[in-house]
Scaffold this motif. Sequence first.
Motif, mmCIF file in Angstrom:
data_model
loop_
_atom_site.group_PDB
_atom_site.id
_atom_site.type_symbol
_atom_site.label_atom_id
_atom_site.label_comp_id
_atom_site.label_asym_id
_atom_site.label_seq_id
_atom_site.Cartn_x
_atom_site.Cartn_y
_atom_site.Cartn_z
ATOM 1 N N GLN A 1 4.002 -5.468 6.779
ATOM 2 C CA GLN A 1 4.430 -5.546 5.384
ATOM 3 C C GLN A 1 4.568 -4.142 4.804
ATOM 4 O O GLN A 1 5.581 -3.795 4.213
ATOM 5 C CB GLN A 1 3.360 -6.281 4.583
ATOM 6 N N GLN A 2 3.533 -3.325 4.985
ATOM 7 C CA GLN A 2 3.646 -1.956 4.459
ATOM 8 C C GLN A 2 4.693 -1.167 5.239
ATOM 9 O O GLN A 2 5.545 -0.489 4.653
ATOM 10 C CB GLN A 2 2.316 -1.204 4.510
ATOM 11 N N ALA A 3 4.625 -1.281 6.585
ATOM 12 C CA ALA A 3 5.535 -0.487 7.406
ATOM 13 C C ALA A 3 6.981 -0.746 6.988
ATOM 14 O O ALA A 3 7.772 0.185 6.810
ATOM 15 C CB ALA A 3 5.335 -0.826 8.879
ATOM 16 N N ILE B 1 -6.823 3.574 2.311
ATOM 17 C CA ILE B 1 -6.007 2.473 1.790
ATOM 18 C C ILE B 1 -4.562 2.662 2.257
ATOM 19 O O ILE B 1 -4.171 3.784 2.639
ATOM 20 C CB ILE B 1 -6.132 2.394 0.241
ATOM 21 N N GLY B 2 -3.780 1.609 2.229
ATOM 22 C CA GLY B 2 -2.377 1.693 2.673
ATOM 23 C C GLY B 2 -2.331 2.101 4.139
ATOM 24 O O GLY B 2 -3.055 1.559 4.975
ATOM 25 N N GLY B 3 -1.525 3.106 4.439
ATOM 26 C CA GLY B 3 -1.398 3.553 5.816
ATOM 27 C C GLY B 3 -2.685 4.113 6.395
ATOM 28 O O GLY B 3 -2.836 4.201 7.614
ATOM 29 N N SER B 4 -3.613 4.499 5.543
ATOM 30 C CA SER B 4 -4.881 5.031 6.027
ATOM 31 C C SER B 4 -5.897 3.924 6.261
ATOM 32 O O SER B 4 -7.083 4.189 6.476
ATOM 33 C CB SER B 4 -5.426 6.057 5.028
ATOM 34 N N GLY C 1 4.262 10.296 8.168
ATOM 35 C CA GLY C 1 4.225 9.401 7.007
ATOM 36 C C GLY C 1 2.945 8.570 7.043
ATOM 37 O O GLY C 1 2.458 8.213 8.118
ATOM 38 N N GLY C 2 2.401 8.245 5.877
ATOM 39 C CA GLY C 2 1.146 7.483 5.808
ATOM 40 C C GLY C 2 1.200 6.205 6.635
ATOM 41 O O GLY C 2 0.285 5.901 7.399
ATOM 42 N N ARG C 3 2.292 5.448 6.506
ATOM 43 C CA ARG C 3 2.369 4.157 7.210
ATOM 44 C C ARG C 3 2.727 4.327 8.680
ATOM 45 O O ARG C 3 2.822 3.345 9.404
ATOM 46 C CB ARG C 3 3.358 3.237 6.491
ATOM 47 N N GLY D 1 3.332 2.923 -11.268
ATOM 48 C CA GLY D 1 2.122 2.131 -11.527
ATOM 49 C C GLY D 1 0.878 3.004 -11.499
ATOM 50 O O GLY D 1 -0.028 2.849 -12.335
ATOM 51 N N LYS D 2 0.836 3.954 -10.548
ATOM 52 C CA LYS D 2 -0.339 4.843 -10.438
ATOM 53 C C LYS D 2 -0.481 5.670 -11.708
ATOM 54 O O LYS D 2 -1.566 5.836 -12.251
ATOM 55 C CB LYS D 2 -0.167 5.810 -9.256
ATOM 56 N N GLN D 3 0.667 6.179 -12.187
ATOM 57 C CA GLN D 3 0.674 7.035 -13.378
ATOM 58 C C GLN D 3 0.189 6.250 -14.600
ATOM 59 O O GLN D 3 -0.668 6.710 -15.352
ATOM 60 C CB GLN D 3 2.107 7.481 -13.581
ATOM 61 N N ALA E 1 -10.486 8.579 5.101
ATOM 62 C CA ALA E 1 -9.125 8.658 5.655
ATOM 63 C C ALA E 1 -8.119 8.698 4.519
ATOM 64 O O ALA E 1 -7.917 7.710 3.814
ATOM 65 C CB ALA E 1 -8.865 7.436 6.542
ATOM 66 N N SER E 2 -7.518 9.836 4.312
ATOM 67 C CA SER E 2 -6.510 9.941 3.258
ATOM 68 C C SER E 2 -5.593 11.121 3.565
ATOM 69 O O SER E 2 -6.057 12.257 3.633
ATOM 70 C CB SER E 2 -7.172 10.139 1.891
ATOM 71 N N LYS E 3 -4.321 10.821 3.714
ATOM 72 C CA LYS E 3 -3.373 11.901 4.004
ATOM 73 C C LYS E 3 -3.443 12.968 2.919
ATOM 74 O O LYS E 3 -3.559 14.150 3.181
ATOM 75 C CB LYS E 3 -1.965 11.311 4.117
ATOM 76 N N THR E 4 -3.388 12.527 1.672
ATOM 77 C CA THR E 4 -3.340 13.474 0.552
ATOM 78 C C THR E 4 -4.730 13.898 0.086
ATOM 79 O O THR E 4 -4.887 14.907 -0.586
ATOM 80 C CB THR E 4 -2.648 12.815 -0.651
ATOM 81 N N PHE E 5 -5.733 13.106 0.391
ATOM 82 C CA PHE E 5 -7.081 13.244 -0.155
ATOM 83 C C PHE E 5 -7.029 13.261 -1.690
ATOM 84 O O PHE E 5 -7.853 13.895 -2.356
ATOM 85 C CB PHE E 5 -7.801 14.479 0.385
ATOM 86 N N GLY E 6 -6.064 12.542 -2.227
ATOM 87 C CA GLY E 6 -5.952 12.482 -3.681
ATOM 88 C C GLY E 6 -5.820 11.041 -4.166
ATOM 89 O O GLY E 6 -5.592 10.813 -5.345
ATOM 90 N N THR E 7 -5.977 10.087 -3.273
ATOM 91 C CA THR E 7 -5.777 8.687 -3.664
ATOM 92 C C THR E 7 -7.005 8.161 -4.403
ATOM 93 O O THR E 7 -8.128 8.214 -3.887
ATOM 94 C CB THR E 7 -5.466 7.832 -2.405
ATOM 95 N N GLN E 8 -6.758 7.678 -5.621
ATOM 96 C CA GLN E 8 -7.836 7.309 -6.534
ATOM 97 C C GLN E 8 -8.852 6.354 -5.894
ATOM 98 O O GLN E 8 -10.063 6.567 -5.956
ATOM 99 C CB GLN E 8 -7.194 6.644 -7.756
#
Length: 543
Positions: free
Chosen positions: A345-347, A149-152, A263-265, A508-510, A201-208
Amino acid sequence: MTHTQAWQELKEHHRQISTKHMRDLFSQDPQRFERLSLSFEDLLFDYSKNRITDHTLRLLCALAGQCGLEDKIGRMFAGERINCTEQRPALHVALRNRSSRPIHVDGEDIMPRVHAVLDQMRAFVDKVHSGAWRGFTGEPICDVVNIGIGGSDLGPRMAVQALTPYHKPGIKVHFVSNIDPADLADTLAVLRPETTIFLIASKTFGTQETLANAHGARDWFLQAAGETKHVARHFVALSTNRERVRDFGIDPANMFPFWDWVGGRYSLWSAIGLSIALAAGMDRFEELLAGGHAMDEHFRSAPLDRNLPVVMGLLGIWYVNFFGAATQAIVPYAQHLQRLPAYLQQADMESNGKATTCDGRAVCCDTGPVVWGEPGTNGQHAFFQLLHQGTRLIPVDFLVPMHSHYAPGEHHNILLANCLAQCEALMRGRTDAEARIQMEAQGLDQADISRLAPHRVFPGNRPSNLLMFDKLTPRILGILIALYEHKIYVQGTLWGINSFDQWGVELGKQLAGTILTELQEDGALSEHDASTAGLIRHARRNL
Ligand code: F6P
């Protein structure tokens, strides 16, 4: 920026120029197009249809100079920790560094690591394409699903679509990003587990969202495959986080790493681009990298007033900060660039949607605009009315290839003609006298002409850039993406903000974590406003 001499001069200059019409600027200066356009390889950047004169450009370049832009560009390429809140370099340029120049982080040349991952990607892509990589039943792979998701997601998704004419036969790439179960379900519905590979695909491998979708895909796969030992042939990870990849159950041997200085994006150039390489081949992926690198070389060496990302960034600042433009439209006249506006948009918005400077103070001018858009000609039949006759000033970037990959002929010529016509119409507009002459020629009577004339007048003087190139190839795609990345950095630098963090997505994530628990369990709610508490109770009653 607002304390510089150039800023004060620009304010005064803006007062003078804001009453000038571009029609007049063009008619007074036959060389305007030649002077206010730049070429880079087969890319023509026409910025003559902007509300500027040579003097504007001189002042904007002086502004960049007084903000130390050249030094800041050098700092990025030198691997300095320009991402000040996270204390990291921003080195996506290293991922596409085709020169033999080393790039150092903490004293280590990172280029050997970058090349090792490119080699790993090539070996994998070749195995999948040749059929040497087999699924658990021994069949070759025909479907690839990128879960991120996002940059990934946005970068690879945009690039895979952009390179459609280069796709390898026999391999189809799919994307799942949304946590809405419909996204995964719709994708899996057309796939066979025996012949599908998942790229998590996840930079952090922690994205819900990504982890939930990855677990969903794994469950679906195991229903068919049975034994977990088969996961290794069907799941690979693109990440910086080896431990979390292992915890998920993916063998680190099947992990394509990248690093926290990406950076992700800005990550489509890294292992996150594996889906692009699987779709179009590793050679094409490297052509994309080479295009990005060519733009990097231009960005780091061209003088400010001949530097495409710099000029583009400064024009954006001119409209945001002096004309009060709140948005920027991106309109590619290329169906395969359909996802470019979403990607940008994200970039842009995640990079420059900030109100705090690097040294922790509130900014004292507007920063990143709202970026939006759709491909032409579709957009013409949707939102162009507002661009032409609405009350707001909205700068537009048009992008168009001169040649199509598909049958030459009328279709593409119509596309091109429409693109050029829209730039011209936005700039010229239509005067009252012109509207009246046209209606007279159409045979309308004087009463109708007077009634309709105000509606048929176009003010014009609406700015646009045109990016025209030969054909949508991997190389030009790389050039264009790097151009926008650097434009974003130019603007972030002048605004004094950090374009490489994204603290604004945290809160928002929190809160979603807390609310998820409260939706799933009975008991007292934690502290919420009355609206949120009421909505949680309503959802609980109806779940
Ligand atoms: O929530 C925003 C964000 O952190 C983006 O910056 C990033 O591209 C996206 O989430 C996905 O992050 P990851 O690649 O770590 O899953």
